[in-house]
Design a protein around this motif. Structure first.
Motif, PDB file in Angstrom:
ATOM      1  N   ALA A 136       0.804  -1.224   0.000  1.00  0.00           N
ATOM      2  CA  ALA A 136       0.000   0.000   0.000  1.00  0.00           C
ATOM      3  C   ALA A 136       0.834   1.270   0.000  1.00  0.00           C
ATOM      4  O   ALA A 136       0.349   2.333  -0.389  1.00  0.00           O
ATOM      5  CB  ALA A 136      -0.944   0.001   1.201  1.00  0.00           C
ATOM      6  N   SER A 137       2.119   1.187   0.390  1.00  0.00           N
ATOM      7  CA  SER A 137       2.910   2.408   0.494  1.00  0.00           C
ATOM      8  C   SER A 137       4.155   2.461  -0.386  1.00  0.00           C
ATOM      9  O   SER A 137       4.670   3.541  -0.637  1.00  0.00           O
ATOM     10  CB  SER A 137       3.315   2.652   1.951  1.00  0.00           C
ATOM     11  OG  SER A 137       4.080   1.575   2.438  1.00  0.00           O
ATOM     12  N   VAL A 138       4.651   1.309  -0.869  1.00  0.00           N
ATOM     13  CA  VAL A 138       5.890   1.284  -1.657  1.00  0.00           C
ATOM     14  C   VAL A 138       5.749   0.324  -2.835  1.00  0.00           C
ATOM     15  O   VAL A 138       5.144  -0.744  -2.708  1.00  0.00           O
ATOM     16  CB  VAL A 138       7.097   0.851  -0.786  1.00  0.00           C
ATOM     17  CG1 VAL A 138       8.366   0.739  -1.615  1.00  0.00           C
ATOM     18  CG2 VAL A 138       7.314   1.826   0.369  1.00  0.00           C
ATOM     19  N   ALA A 139       6.341   0.725  -3.973  1.00  0.00           N
ATOM     20  CA  ALA A 139       6.446  -0.152  -5.146  1.00  0.00           C
ATOM     21  C   ALA A 139       7.919  -0.393  -5.441  1.00  0.00           C
ATOM     22  O   ALA A 139       8.728   0.536  -5.366  1.00  0.00           O
ATOM     23  CB  ALA A 139       5.776   0.481  -6.354  1.00  0.00           C
ATOM     24  N   TRP A 140       8.264  -1.641  -5.750  1.00  0.00           N
ATOM     25  CA  TRP A 140       9.620  -2.006  -6.161  1.00  0.00           C
ATOM     26  C   TRP A 140       9.547  -2.306  -7.651  1.00  0.00           C
ATOM     27  O   TRP A 140       8.726  -3.104  -8.095  1.00  0.00           O
ATOM     28  CB  TRP A 140      10.116  -3.211  -5.369  1.00  0.00           C
ATOM     29  CG  TRP A 140      10.305  -2.883  -3.928  1.00  0.00           C
ATOM     30  CD1 TRP A 140      11.439  -2.417  -3.325  1.00  0.00           C
ATOM     31  CD2 TRP A 140       9.322  -2.981  -2.886  1.00  0.00           C
ATOM     32  NE1 TRP A 140      11.223  -2.218  -1.988  1.00  0.00           N
ATOM     33  CE2 TRP A 140       9.927  -2.554  -1.687  1.00  0.00           C
ATOM     34  CE3 TRP A 140       7.966  -3.376  -2.845  1.00  0.00           C
ATOM     35  CZ2 TRP A 140       9.253  -2.515  -0.476  1.00  0.00           C
ATOM     36  CZ3 TRP A 140       7.285  -3.334  -1.639  1.00  0.00           C
ATOM     37  CH2 TRP A 140       7.930  -2.911  -0.462  1.00  0.00           C
ATOM     38  N   CYS A 141      10.414  -1.659  -8.418  1.00  0.00           N
ATOM     39  CA  CYS A 141      10.306  -1.692  -9.880  1.00  0.00           C
ATOM     40  C   CYS A 141      11.645  -1.985 -10.542  1.00  0.00           C
ATOM     41  O   CYS A 141      12.699  -1.855  -9.923  1.00  0.00           O
ATOM     42  CB  CYS A 141       9.810  -0.328 -10.378  1.00  0.00           C
ATOM     43  SG  CYS A 141       8.250   0.224  -9.674  1.00  0.00           S
ATOM     44  N   ARG A 142      11.563  -2.320 -11.836  1.00  0.00           N
ATOM     45  CA  ARG A 142      12.760  -2.445 -12.665  1.00  0.00           C
ATOM     46  C   ARG A 142      12.436  -1.875 -14.039  1.00  0.00           C
ATOM     47  O   ARG A 142      11.268  -1.808 -14.451  1.00  0.00           O
ATOM     48  CB  ARG A 142      13.223  -3.890 -12.760  1.00  0.00           C
ATOM     49  CG  ARG A 142      12.258  -4.814 -13.454  1.00  0.00           C
ATOM     50  CD  ARG A 142      12.793  -6.242 -13.500  1.00  0.00           C
ATOM     51  NE  ARG A 142      11.705  -7.141 -13.858  1.00  0.00           N
ATOM     52  CZ  ARG A 142      11.546  -8.352 -13.373  1.00  0.00           C
ATOM     53  NH1 ARG A 142      12.414  -8.830 -12.507  1.00  0.00           N
ATOM     54  NH2 ARG A 142      10.542  -9.093 -13.772  1.00  0.00           N
ATOM     55  N   ALA A 143      13.487  -1.475 -14.757  1.00  0.00           N
ATOM     56  CA  ALA A 143      13.307  -0.857 -16.070  1.00  0.00           C
ATOM     57  C   ALA A 143      14.569  -0.993 -16.897  1.00  0.00           C
ATOM     58  O   ALA A 143      15.656  -1.218 -16.368  1.00  0.00           O
ATOM     59  CB  ALA A 143      12.942   0.622 -15.909  1.00  0.00           C
ATOM     60  N   ALA A 144      14.400  -0.832 -18.196  1.00  0.00           N
ATOM     61  CA  ALA A 144      15.528  -0.821 -19.128  1.00  0.00           C
ATOM     62  C   ALA A 144      15.250   0.185 -20.232  1.00  0.00           C
ATOM     63  O   ALA A 144      14.097   0.402 -20.617  1.00  0.00           O
ATOM     64  CB  ALA A 144      15.748  -2.209 -19.733  1.00  0.00           C
ATOM     65  N   VAL A 145      16.317   0.799 -20.737  1.00  0.00           N
ATOM     66  CA  VAL A 145      16.249   1.670 -21.907  1.00  0.00           C
ATOM     67  C   VAL A 145      16.938   0.938 -23.048  1.00  0.00           C
ATOM     68  O   VAL A 145      18.076   0.471 -22.893  1.00  0.00           O
ATOM     69  CB  VAL A 145      16.946   3.029 -21.667  1.00  0.00           C
ATOM     70  CG1 VAL A 145      16.965   3.860 -22.950  1.00  0.00           C
ATOM     71  CG2 VAL A 145      16.269   3.797 -20.539  1.00  0.00           C
ATOM     72  N   THR A 146      16.251   0.848 -24.184  1.00  0.00           N
ATOM     73  CA  THR A 146      16.815   0.213 -25.370  1.00  0.00           C
ATOM     74  C   THR A 146      16.887   1.227 -26.511  1.00  0.00           C
ATOM     75  O   THR A 146      16.120   2.188 -26.557  1.00  0.00           O
ATOM     76  CB  THR A 146      15.972  -1.002 -25.827  1.00  0.00           C
ATOM     77  OG1 THR A 146      14.613  -0.590 -26.021  1.00  0.00           O
ATOM     78  CG2 THR A 146      16.017  -2.115 -24.794  1.00  0.00           C
ATOM     79  N   ASP A 147      17.832   0.977 -27.434  1.00  0.00           N
ATOM     80  CA  ASP A 147      17.931   1.826 -28.615  1.00  0.00           C
ATOM     81  C   ASP A 147      17.067   1.236 -29.731  1.00  0.00           C
ATOM     82  O   ASP A 147      16.401   0.206 -29.536  1.00  0.00           O
ATOM     83  CB  ASP A 147      19.391   2.021 -29.038  1.00  0.00           C
ATOM     84  CG  ASP A 147      20.080   0.745 -29.486  1.00  0.00           C
ATOM     85  OD1 ASP A 147      19.406  -0.290 -29.739  1.00  0.00           O
ATOM     86  OD2 ASP A 147      21.325   0.768 -29.588  1.00  0.00           O
ATOM     87  N   ALA A 148      17.078   1.871 -30.889  1.00  0.00           N
ATOM     88  CA  ALA A 148      16.224   1.437 -32.002  1.00  0.00           C
ATOM     89  C   ALA A 148      16.543   0.020 -32.456  1.00  0.00           C
ATOM     90  O   ALA A 148      15.677  -0.673 -32.993  1.00  0.00           O
ATOM     91  CB  ALA A 148      16.348   2.411 -33.167  1.00  0.00           C
ATOM     92  N   GLY A 149      17.774  -0.450 -32.216  1.00  0.00           N
ATOM     93  CA  GLY A 149      18.159  -1.816 -32.577  1.00  0.00           C
ATOM     94  C   GLY A 149      17.812  -2.839 -31.509  1.00  0.00           C
ATOM     95  O   GLY A 149      18.134  -4.018 -31.660  1.00  0.00           O
ATOM     96  N   GLY A 150      17.180  -2.395 -30.421  1.00  0.00           N
ATOM     97  CA  GLY A 150      16.792  -3.318 -29.354  1.00  0.00           C
ATOM     98  C   GLY A 150      17.895  -3.600 -28.340  1.00  0.00           C
ATOM     99  O   GLY A 150      17.722  -4.422 -27.442  1.00  0.00           O
ATOM    100  N   ARG A 151      19.035  -2.907 -28.462  1.00  0.00           N
ATOM    101  CA  ARG A 151      20.136  -3.099 -27.511  1.00  0.00           C
ATOM    102  C   ARG A 151      19.848  -2.342 -26.220  1.00  0.00           C
ATOM    103  O   ARG A 151      19.436  -1.183 -26.259  1.00  0.00           O
ATOM    104  CB  ARG A 151      21.452  -2.619 -28.113  1.00  0.00           C
ATOM    105  CG  ARG A 151      21.942  -3.473 -29.279  1.00  0.00           C
ATOM    106  CD  ARG A 151      23.196  -2.875 -29.916  1.00  0.00           C
ATOM    107  NE  ARG A 151      22.901  -1.619 -30.590  1.00  0.00           N
ATOM    108  CZ  ARG A 151      22.485  -1.532 -31.859  1.00  0.00           C
ATOM    109  NH1 ARG A 151      22.328  -2.616 -32.585  1.00  0.00           N
ATOM    110  NH2 ARG A 151      22.239  -0.347 -32.397  1.00  0.00           N
ATOM    111  N   ILE A 152      20.094  -2.985 -25.084  1.00  0.00           N
ATOM    112  CA  ILE A 152      19.923  -2.320 -23.794  1.00  0.00           C
ATOM    113  C   ILE A 152      21.090  -1.362 -23.583  1.00  0.00           C
ATOM    114  O   ILE A 152      22.252  -1.773 -23.664  1.00  0.00           O
ATOM    115  CB  ILE A 152      19.846  -3.336 -22.640  1.00  0.00           C
ATOM    116  CG1 ILE A 152      18.623  -4.232 -22.810  1.00  0.00           C
ATOM    117  CG2 ILE A 152      19.805  -2.611 -21.287  1.00  0.00           C
ATOM    118  CD1 ILE A 152      18.532  -5.357 -21.778  1.00  0.00           C
ATOM    119  N   VAL A 153      20.772  -0.094 -23.337  1.00  0.00           N
ATOM    120  CA  VAL A 153      21.816   0.903 -23.095  1.00  0.00           C
ATOM    121  C   VAL A 153      21.915   1.270 -21.616  1.00  0.00           C
ATOM    122  O   VAL A 153      22.958   1.754 -21.170  1.00  0.00           O
ATOM    123  CB  VAL A 153      21.633   2.156 -23.978  1.00  0.00           C
ATOM    124  CG1 VAL A 153      21.724   1.778 -25.451  1.00  0.00           C
ATOM    125  CG2 VAL A 153      20.336   2.868 -23.691  1.00  0.00           C
ATOM    126  N   ALA A 154      20.841   1.047 -20.854  1.00  0.00           N
ATOM    127  CA  ALA A 154      20.853   1.299 -19.411  1.00  0.00           C
ATOM    128  C   ALA A 154      19.724   0.505 -18.772  1.00  0.00           C
ATOM    129  O   ALA A 154      18.706   0.228 -19.413  1.00  0.00           O
ATOM    130  CB  ALA A 154      20.687   2.780 -19.107  1.00  0.00           C
TER     131      ALA A 154
END
Length: 139
Positions: free
Chosen positions: A106-124
């Protein structure tokens, strides 16, 4: 500065001045998942000719917060408690940030994320936790 509030709570993202400055576009945020995209431009560059790491961290932060608030149908906002980021390569061209809630209470969310370029490569990629707060009131 004044809080961004009022109007349709699902569209607060588009009224945040910093997101408008970056020209970041949220493609969706629903059921604990979100996507934000941005196109490279000279104003966002660093010395190696890629999008600055600060912009990438912002995308990761915002996409995870967007995923978090979607869990409660945007009835709350979320602020970052912690954020751990890894940079894996230069961000160039159209960048896509995908985020998801891994777990929440109810008070906190734990998350994950990635940034990809146009070629689908993860940059961060990142993981973070976000505290739920009441929505700000329009002034």
């Amino acid at each position: 500065m004044k809080p961004v509030g009022g109007g349709d709570r699902r569209n607060l993202f588009g009224r945040v001045p910093f997101m408008r400055l970056l020209d970041a576009q949220r493609e969706f945020a629903e059921a604990g998942r979100a996507r934000v995209v941005i196109d490279e431009r000279a104003e966002l560059g660093n010395v190696v000719g890629a999008v600055h790491g600060g912009v990438l961290v912002t995308l990761l932060d915002v996409v995870m917060a967007s995923a978090a608030v979607s869990v409660f149908d945007f009835a709350r906002t979320a602020v970052t408690l912690n954020l751990n980021t890894s940079f894996l390569g230069p961000g160039r061209g159209r960048l896509t940030a995908d985020g998801e809630v891994v777990q929440h209470d109810a008070s906190v969310a734990w998350c994950r994320a990635a940034v990809t370029d146009a070629g689908g490569r993860i940059v961060a990629q990142a993981q973070g936790s976000f505290r739920y707060l009441p929505l700000p009131q329009a002034s």
